[in-house]
Design a protein around this motif. Structure first.
Motif, short mmCIF file in Angstrom:
data_model
loop_
_atom_site.label_atom_id
_atom_site.label_comp_id
_atom_site.label_asym_id
_atom_site.label_seq_id
_atom_site.Cartn_x
_atom_site.Cartn_y
_atom_site.Cartn_z
N ARG A 1 29.86 -13.78 31.15
CA ARG A 1 30.57 -13.93 29.87
C ARG A 1 29.66 -13.54 28.70
O ARG A 1 30.06 -12.83 27.79
N VAL A 2 28.41 -14.07 28.76
CA VAL A 2 27.49 -13.83 27.64
C VAL A 2 27.07 -12.36 27.63
O VAL A 2 26.94 -11.74 26.57
N ARG A 3 26.89 -11.79 28.83
CA ARG A 3 26.48 -10.37 28.88
C ARG A 3 27.54 -9.48 28.26
O ARG A 3 27.23 -8.48 27.63
N TYR A 4 28.79 -9.84 28.43
CA TYR A 4 29.83 -9.01 27.81
C TYR A 4 29.81 -9.16 26.29
O TYR A 4 30.02 -8.18 25.56
N GLU A 5 29.54 -10.36 25.80
CA GLU A 5 29.38 -10.53 24.35
C GLU A 5 28.22 -9.67 23.85
O GLU A 5 28.28 -9.07 22.78
N LEU A 6 27.15 -9.60 24.67
CA LEU A 6 25.99 -8.79 24.29
C LEU A 6 26.40 -7.31 24.23
O LEU A 6 26.04 -6.60 23.29
N ALA A 7 27.18 -6.90 25.23
CA ALA A 7 27.64 -5.51 25.26
C ALA A 7 28.45 -5.19 24.00
O ALA A 7 28.27 -4.13 23.38
N ILE A 8 29.31 -6.13 23.61
CA ILE A 8 30.14 -5.91 22.40
C ILE A 8 29.22 -5.76 21.19
O ILE A 8 29.41 -4.86 20.35
N ALA A 9 28.20 -6.61 21.10
CA ALA A 9 27.29 -6.56 19.95
C ALA A 9 26.56 -5.21 19.91
O ALA A 9 26.42 -4.60 18.84
N TYR A 10 26.12 -4.73 21.09
CA TYR A 10 25.45 -3.42 21.12
C TYR A 10 26.41 -2.31 20.71
O TYR A 10 26.04 -1.38 20.00
N GLU A 11 27.64 -2.40 21.18
CA GLU A 11 28.61 -1.36 20.86
C GLU A 11 28.86 -1.32 19.34
O GLU A 11 28.95 -0.24 18.74
N ILE A 12 28.92 -2.49 18.74
CA ILE A 12 29.13 -2.54 17.29
C ILE A 12 27.93 -1.88 16.58
O ILE A 12 28.11 -1.09 15.64
N MET A 13 26.73 -2.17 17.09
CA MET A 13 25.53 -1.55 16.50
C MET A 13 25.60 -0.03 16.64
O MET A 13 25.27 0.72 15.72
N ALA A 14 26.04 0.40 17.83
CA ALA A 14 26.11 1.85 18.08
C ALA A 14 27.05 2.51 17.08
O ALA A 14 26.78 3.58 16.55
N ARG A 15 28.16 1.85 16.81
CA ARG A 15 29.15 2.43 15.90
C ARG A 15 28.65 2.43 14.46
O ARG A 15 28.94 3.34 13.70
N LYS A 16 27.93 1.37 14.12
CA LYS A 16 27.45 1.30 12.75
C LYS A 16 26.31 2.27 12.49
O LYS A 16 26.23 2.91 11.46
N ILE A 26 23.92 2.81 25.21
CA ILE A 26 23.35 2.75 26.57
C ILE A 26 23.07 1.29 26.93
O ILE A 26 23.34 0.83 28.04
N GLN A 27 22.57 0.56 25.95
CA GLN A 27 22.31 -0.86 26.21
C GLN A 27 23.63 -1.60 26.44
O GLN A 27 23.70 -2.53 27.24
N ALA A 28 24.67 -1.19 25.72
CA ALA A 28 25.98 -1.83 25.91
C ALA A 28 26.47 -1.58 27.34
O ALA A 28 26.96 -2.50 28.01
N ILE A 29 26.29 -0.34 27.83
CA ILE A 29 26.74 -0.03 29.19
C ILE A 29 25.94 -0.86 30.19
O ILE A 29 26.51 -1.46 31.13
N ALA A 63 27.12 -7.58 33.64
CA ALA A 63 28.20 -8.59 33.59
C ALA A 63 29.07 -8.48 34.84
O ALA A 63 29.43 -9.48 35.45
N LEU A 64 29.38 -7.23 35.23
CA LEU A 64 30.21 -7.05 36.44
C LEU A 64 29.53 -7.66 37.65
O LEU A 64 30.17 -8.31 38.49
N GLU A 65 28.22 -7.45 37.75
CA GLU A 65 27.49 -8.01 38.90
C GLU A 65 27.55 -9.53 38.90
O GLU A 65 27.60 -10.16 39.96
N ALA A 66 27.56 -10.11 37.71
CA ALA A 66 27.62 -11.58 37.63
C ALA A 66 28.94 -12.11 38.18
O ALA A 66 29.04 -13.28 38.55
N TYR A 67 29.99 -11.26 38.22
CA TYR A 67 31.28 -11.69 38.79
C TYR A 67 31.44 -11.25 40.24
O TYR A 67 32.54 -11.30 40.78
#
Ligand SMILES: C[S@@+](CC[C@H](N)C(=O)[O-])C[C@H]1O[C@@H](n2cnc3c(N)ncnc32)[C@H](O)[C@@H]1O
Length: 800
Positions: A662-677, A685-688, A694-698
């Motif tokens: 769950r937290v890793r996906y929040e991290l991915a979202i934060a990286y993606e926002i940085m990438a866009r800004k 790349i960090q978001a991916i 996150a997928l591995e955690a499930y």
């Protein structure tokens, strides 16, 4: 003080008041204080006029069952002796007795139907009838049609309780089967003389047409039980009028008293000397009832006969029914129009009209499980296979309640049920009342350790009841307390499948990102308010036992529940689903307490290895996950949050860590926002990378973690799949997030113009979606409408 807090405090005070009152009731001695006839009657008349003027606000109200076990009588009326009001004992069931009484004023409504009744001696008393079918969420005129002034009632073993002011009492009737409507001429009236003249009912129609007008006006205004009751009275006076019987059947059909509707239709069909048109109407009604009873082939036959007999029946109407019936038959084989179901499920108030499907499963005896039963696979099952499509026996959704909210105090837990739950309880009672042949299906469910285990064979065969019946006569003894227990142990909170909305990143900061493709999903971080939760009772799904690491997952299209395998299951293996969710075994076990279940699944065992203190910390951290969404939070803040969550796992713990996912996906979202800004692709790349972790955690095995360069030759081309198709380790919680996470990876690769990888991850997304949701491409497209269009334009095909 916020409005919400004020409501919470007033609710708390209200509950304390109920508890205090109940405590006082327990201390009172027997013997009813006398009620003044004139003032009680005047007060009741006033209440009912008030009720008739406008519907009182019902929001929110509680009634306390808490200290009173809900009572019902199982002794036949013929074996009971009459009891005068003056001889009734307070706080007692008055065992061995019945109260003969007469309704003296028009009824009113307040969480139950309030009747002012007199006994033959002329003593008067108020009586509250809970959950009488057709009285909930209805208008005062409907109550008057069900309990008209002058109705004579026999109440089996009535319960008398003191009211708030110590010198008043009230009769409480919990079970509608405790009420018998006594007809004039009945044997129990033989030696009865009434001290006062009969109070005249408001209007008594005389001719069959007048009765039809009254019954029809109830029908047109949605008072269907009142309509059926009116036509029943009409039929007693005009038994040979087929149109009255057809009209009653029509009311029964809307009430879903389907066997009763069929019985009325059959009685008319068999009458001699009626016109073809009337007979056609009877066949049509029979077709509708058979359809409701899921007898689709028989329904088609009845519609054909209706069409044959009456040229007035439009052919299009017949074709419509024919098509509907054939569609239902296909569905019993597992062939559904999932997209249509999905779209219907988004419409407030809609009930989804589909047939049930039972896949490769059966109920078996399991002595080591509470209730003694469980569900097993009847053959080897692949991940993603459909196991069950089940219609709710009763269901309620917040968008159907409008202003009418009745909240009940649960007689078992002492807590307050949500408005939807109390509505479902009332629906269950009404449904059994209307179709008594269904009672064994409900009473065959587990009712907890205070009741004997139900029979091992389930589902039981429903025996059709073809008798013509009165809507107000119930031969079953309805144990409403047991229904409450059954509800507690088997209730589901339906989770309707929704569209996946791309992330709205404007809420995540003050920047103005220039990217056009916003495909990261937006996982909800706020838990829903209890009062906004729907509620439902399902039958066969209630036979599944719990595992936090279940091998099936479930979701809803409103009142329809879909159960699907998420792991390969071997023939004979138990099929389980999770009853509760939680960040660790601690919160899950807290929520499992009400079921009396201790879970020993691999997730719970791993959590126990992590230790109680670590689990507690993890719970606290995950509870504050929503705070990571505030505008000032940077990826570094989330990384340090993630470190804390990771630190709650023991060093020996394997990769499956849903809390970290769950937290890793929040991290991915934060990286993606940085990438866009920042337009800096390294953030993407960090978001991916965060999404893959996150997928591995499930429980998903990522085979290709590469982010650039050619796709490896062994993996390349149309076969390129970056995850393992082996899904043995998937965990149910992944159902909520994995498709979304995988889709986020697709969109990130599209933004990096790496179409081969994007295509590979699109394949992975479809595999995951097929497992967790299934239902094919059309539904996938419908749920991801905006996303799929953008991706198709970029050359990535998500669905055929
Ligand atoms: C919804 S019922 C499930 C079907 C039930 N076993 C039956 O025979 O009707 C819920 C009850 O089943 C029992 N149960 C469910 N999961 C269990 C588990 N993992 N271990 C033991 N008992 C379980 C508990 O008594 C629980 O209250």
């Amino acid at each position: 003080m916020s409005g919400k807090n004020a409501v919470a405090i007033s609710t708390e005070l209200h509950l304390q008041d109920i508890q205090h009152r109940m405590e006082r009731e327990r201390q009172l001695g027997p013997g009813p204080p006398p009620a003044c006839r004139i003032s009680l009657i005047e007060q009741s008349k006033y209440n009912s006029t008030l009720c008739a003027k406008e519907r009182p606000s019902l929001s929110p109200m509680y009634y306390g069952f808490m200290c009173h076990e809900q009572h019902f009588s199982s002794t036949p009326l013929a074996e009971l002796r009459p009891l005068a009001l003056s001889a009734m004992q307070v706080r007692s069931n008055n065992k061995g007795h019945y109260l003969l009484c007469r309704v003296v004023t028009p009824p009113s409504w307040m969480v139950g139907t309030i009747l002012c009744v007199e006994d033959p001696a002329g003593d008067v008393q108020n009586m509250i009838v809970f959950n009488y079918p057709g009285t909930r969420r209805t208008k005062i005129h409907a109550l008057q049609a069900i309990f008209p002034v002058g109705s004579v009632l026999a109440i089996r073993e009535p319960l008398l309780v003191p009211l708030k002011s110590d010198n008043a009492t009230l009769i409480r009737v919990y079970s509608p089967s405790d009420i018998t409507f006594v007809r004039s001429g009945d044997r129990i009236l033989a030696d009865v003389t009434w001290a006062y003249p009969a109070p005249a009912p408001a209007v008594i129609p005389r001719t069959a047409d007048e009765w039809d007008e009254l019954g029809g006006s109830h029908f047109e205004t949605g008072r269907f039980l009142a309509s059926a009751a009116t036509y029943t009275s009409a039929l007693e006076l005009h038994p040979s009028e087929p149109f009255l019987q057809l009209q009653r059947g029509r009311a029964y059909h809307v009430l879903e008293y389907l066997s009763a509707a069929l019985a009325d239709a059959t009685a008319v069909m068999r009458q001699r000397g009626i016109s073809d048109h009337t007979r056609s109407k009877a066949f049509y009604l029979a077709g509708c009832a058979e359809y409701g009873l899921s007898h689709y082939d028989t329904a088609i036959l009845q519609f054909k006969k209706a069409l044959y007999l009456s040229p007035l029946m439009p052919i299009d109407q017949f074709k419509l029914w024919d098509e509907r019936c054939r569609g239902r038959v296909r569905e019993t084989r597992g062939d559904y129009d999932w997209e249509a179901m999905f779209k219907d499920a988004q419409v407030p108030g809609k009930r989804i009209d589909v047939a049930e499907f039972v896949g490769p499963m059966e109920v078996q005896q399991m002595p080591y499980r509470g209730g003694g039963r469980g569900v097993v696979a009847t053959r080897d099952i692949k991940a993603g296979e459909l196991i069950l499509v089940s219609k709710a026996f009763a269901a309620s959704f917040p968008d159907e309640l409008y202003g009418d909210r009745v909240e009940l105090q649960n007689s078992i837990t002492g807590g307050v049920e949500s408005a939807c739950s109390s509505e479902v309880l009332s629906q269950i009672i009404s449904k059994i009342f209307g179709r008594p042949e269904l009672a064994p299906l409900v009473f065959g469910l587990y009712a907890g350790p205070s009741y004997p285990d139900p029979a091992h064979n389930y589902p039981l065969r429903v025996l059709s009841d073809h008798n013509v019946r009165s809507p107000l006569v119930q031969e079953l003894n309805l144990d409403t307390q047991r229904i409450d227990h059954i509800f507690n142990f088997n209730v589901f909170v339906p989770e309707t499948l929704r569209s996946v909305h791309p992330l709205d990143i404007s809420s995540h900061g003050d920047g103005n990102p220039s990217n056009e493709i916003h495909l990261f999903g937006n996982p909800d971080t706020t838990p829903p308010n209890k009062d906004d939760l729907p509620s439902a009772l399902f039958l066969l799904p209630s036979l599944f036992n719990h595992s936090c690491d279940g091998n099936t997952t479930w979701y809803n299209f409103r009142d329809i529940m879909i159960i699907r395998a998420i792991k390969p299951v071997q023939k004979g293996e138990e099929l389980t689903l999770p009853y509760v969710q939680g960040s660790s075994t601690l919160s899950r076990h807290e929520r499992l307490k009400k079921y009396g279940v201790t879970c020993d699944c691999s997730l719970c065992l791993a959590d126990r290895e992590d230790g109680e203190e670590a689990c507690r910390l993890r719970e606290r951290l995950l509870d504050s996950l929503g705070s990571l969404r505030s505008p000032g939070t940077s990826p570094a803040d989330i990384r340090s949050f993630l470190c804390k969550v990771e630190g709650t796992h023991s060093a020996l713990r394997g990769p499956i860590r849903p809390a970290s996912g769950r937290v890793r996906y929040e991290l991915a979202i934060a990286y993606e926002i940085m990438a866009r800004k920042s337009m800096d692709a390294s953030f993407r790349i960090q978001a991916i990378a965060a999404c893959m972790a996150a997928l591995e955690a499930y429980g998903i095995m990522v085979l290709d973690r590469s982010m650039w360069g050619p796709v490896g030759s062994t993996l390349g081309g149309d076969e390129y799949l970056p995850i393992s198709a082996e899904t043995r380790n998937l965990i149910v919680e992944g159902a909520k997030y994995c498709t979304q996470i995988s889709l986020s990876i697709v969109s990130a690769f599209v933004l990096m113009e790496d179409i081969p990888r994007a295509r590979g991850w699109a394949r992975a997304t479809r595999i995951l979606d097929n497992i967790f949701v299934g239902c094919g491409d059309a539904l996938f497209k419908a749920r991801h409408e905006s996303t799929t269009d953008v991706l198709i334009q970029s050359g990535v095909v998500l669905a055929d």
